[in-house]
Design an enzyme around this catalytic site. Structure first.
Site, PDB file in Angstrom:
ATOM      1  CE  LYS A 258     -11.435   5.988 -20.543  1.00  0.00           C
ATOM      2  NZ  LYS A 258     -11.452   5.959 -19.105  1.00  0.00           N
TER       3      LYS A 258
ATOM      4  CE1 TYR B 167     -16.436   9.660 -17.945  1.00  0.00           C
ATOM      5  CE2 TYR B 167     -15.398  10.037 -15.832  1.00  0.00           C
ATOM      6  CZ  TYR B 167     -16.141   9.242 -16.674  1.00  0.00           C
ATOM      7  OH  TYR B 167     -16.597   8.026 -16.241  1.00  0.00           O
TER       8      TYR B 167
ATOM      9  NE  ARG C  66      -2.829   0.583   3.433  1.00  0.00           N
ATOM     10  CZ  ARG C  66      -2.226   1.067   4.532  1.00  0.00           C
ATOM     11  NH1 ARG C  66      -1.686   2.261   4.514  1.00  0.00           N
ATOM     12  NH2 ARG C  66      -2.147   0.355   5.638  1.00  0.00           N
TER      13      ARG C  66
ATOM     14  CG  ASP D 227      -8.370  14.363 -17.748  1.00  0.00           C
ATOM     15  OD1 ASP D 227      -7.620  13.651 -18.447  1.00  0.00           O
ATOM     16  OD2 ASP D 227      -9.426  13.938 -17.242  1.00  0.00           O
TER      17      ASP D 227
HETATM   18  C1  LIG Z   1     -11.070  12.470 -19.780  1.00  0.00           C
HETATM   19  C2  LIG Z   1     -11.313  11.487 -18.693  1.00  0.00           C
HETATM   20  N1  LIG Z   1     -10.812  11.716 -17.476  1.00  0.00           N
HETATM   21  C3  LIG Z   1     -11.016  10.850 -16.453  1.00  0.00           C
HETATM   22  C4  LIG Z   1     -11.745   9.694 -16.620  1.00  0.00           C
HETATM   23  C5  LIG Z   1     -11.950   8.740 -15.471  1.00  0.00           C
HETATM   24  O1  LIG Z   1     -11.088   7.645 -15.613  1.00  0.00           O
HETATM   25  P1  LIG Z   1     -11.384   6.177 -15.026  1.00  0.00           P
HETATM   26  O2  LIG Z   1     -12.555   5.622 -15.758  1.00  0.00           O
HETATM   27  O3  LIG Z   1     -10.090   5.458 -15.255  1.00  0.00           O
HETATM   28  O4  LIG Z   1     -11.692   6.342 -13.581  1.00  0.00           O
HETATM   29  C6  LIG Z   1     -12.284   9.418 -17.875  1.00  0.00           C
HETATM   30  C7  LIG Z   1     -13.083   8.189 -18.086  1.00  0.00           C
HETATM   31  O5  LIG Z   1     -13.677   7.990 -19.116  1.00  0.00           O
HETATM   32  C8  LIG Z   1     -12.055  10.333 -18.937  1.00  0.00           C
HETATM   33  O6  LIG Z   1     -12.550  10.114 -20.162  1.00  0.00           O
END
Ligand SMILES: Cc1ncc(COP(=O)(O)O)c(C=O)c1O
Length: 389
Positions: free
Chosen positions: A199, A101, A48, A174
């Protein structure tokens, strides 16, 4: 090691010092032997708190994003949560884009809202609107996606950094859609970069993970303390999968993009498509900014159907090669209807998405097969519209 493609393979992934293994070993151990009380052999005591496979991935991520430190956690949302809880307190305010998102808005408004955090949404592609929003209510943190999910808007990171820093706010980017191969937000002024490793960085739709990359060391210990205290660290096997994915990131991204251009060209020909949205197209309003701040345009394409929501639903249900599924960035092509799938949580919020929108994650299959599959699905859209007429 000056080139990204070389660093993607070698940075943080040097042969194992103990054995020479070229592919770094996977350390599944939850705990580590102490040589004597208080004496750790390599700094690891409990997974952890730290694990060599996680350290290796974190070194790669920090290096590839040009950050001082990186942390790998259990999902993109967990990365967001750690950043928000590190930097915000009751009374803090966040400025978010009006396309992002949906889970990000849900987390800030729905989960942190009751703890006293407020959020405003603004069109981040319009610097005057951002300045006005900042003047109305000073944010502690400006949260940027670029390109955005799902409308693929392009935001000028350097300009946003100037505005955010002028208001003493942190800029979080992001970088999930662009990846560090195509965009380096820290070099443009971002304080923090986050990723859904699920992704393009993982790249094979077999892992859920997230990353936090910090531009400097200032808050590194605080971020680590929160991750360690709540137990958010990414599991070793998942770290290992992402590390393997990183090695092929540049070749995959090049192929995603080549295929995306082919798909765009075909879709633009169709009278059933009202708009093709891709930052690589000169028709995209953010094309010039994308050309200046990115090293390519990525593998995400969105389209609006001339026949509205009904046509959008038939389209996503009619492909064979493109799988109807949430998520994106894997080697296989996916298609989805954001209004009822990934962005359902945005309904009724300023981030609500158009119902005629379809989001396509372009995989690395042969482009001719991808184009043929989409064209066949559009024929189903045409038949369905004719049958309904
Ligand atoms: C641009 C973006 N940021 C964050 C996330 C969240 O990621 P996770 O699904 O790995 O928690 C997503 C999920 O689709 C996303 O498209």
């Amino acid at each position: 090691m000056t080139h990204f493609s070389t660093r993607a393979i070698h940075e943080g992934q040097e042969p194992d010092p103990a054995t020479g293994a070229v592919s770094r070993p996977l350390h599944l151990s939850s705990t580590f032997r102490h040589d004597a009380v208080g004496q750790l052999r390599a700094g690891y005591e409990y997974t952890r708190s730290g694990n060599p496979t996680r350290s290796s991935l974190q070194d790669s991520l920090a290096g590839l994003e040009g950050g001082a430190a990186a942390y790998a956690v259990s999902s993109g949302m967990q990365a967001e949560d750690i950043v928000l809880r590190t930097f915000l307190r009751p009374g803090s305010h966040v400025l978010l884009g009006d396309d992002a998102y949906a889970g990000t808005h849900r987390l800030i408004a729905g989960i942190l809202g009751p703890w006293g955090v407020t959020v405003d949404s603004v069109d981040l592609t319009d610097p005057d609107a951002v300045r006005a929003a900042v003047a109305r209510k000073a944010p502690d943190l400006v949260w940027v996606e670029t390109p955005t999910n799902p409308l693929l808007q392009v935001v000028d990171i350097a300009e946003l950094a100037t505005i955010a820093h002028g208001a003493n706010a942190l800029l979080v980017v992001d970088n999930t859609f662009a990846t560090p191969y195509l965009q380096q937000p820290i070099s443009l002024g971002a304080d923090v970069v986050i990723h859904s490793l699920t992704k393009f960085l993982g790249g094979h739709s077999d892992v859920v993970g997230g990353a936090i990359v910090l531009a400097d060391e200032t808050h590194s210990e605080t971020v680590y303390d929160l991750i360690n205290s709540v137990g958010s660290g990414l599991a070793p096997f998942d770290c290992w999968l992402v590390s393997r994915g990183l090695k092929t990131l540049p070749v995959r991204m090049d192929r995603h993009e080549e295929n995306a251009f082919a798909v765009c060209a075909a879709l633009e020909e169709s009278d059933l498509i009202a708009e093709v949205i891709y930052p690589g197209l000169p028709s995209h309003p953010g094309h010039e900014i994308a050309k200046a701040q990115m090293f390519g345009f990525g593998g995400m394409v969105s389209v609006r159907l001339a026949g509205g929501e009904a046509a959008a639903r038939v389209f996503v249900e009619s492909t064979e090669l493109f799988t109807l599924a949430e998520s994106l960035g894997g080697v296989e092509s996916l298609i989805e209807h954001p209004a009822t799938m990934t962005h359902l949580a945005a309904e009724g919020t300023p981030l609500q998405v158009p119902r005629d929108l379809v989001r396509i994650s372009i995989g690395i299959e042969h482009k001719d097969d991808l184009v043929a599959d989409l064209q066949a699905a559009l024929e189903r859209v045409r038949e369905s519209a004719e049958a309904a007429a």
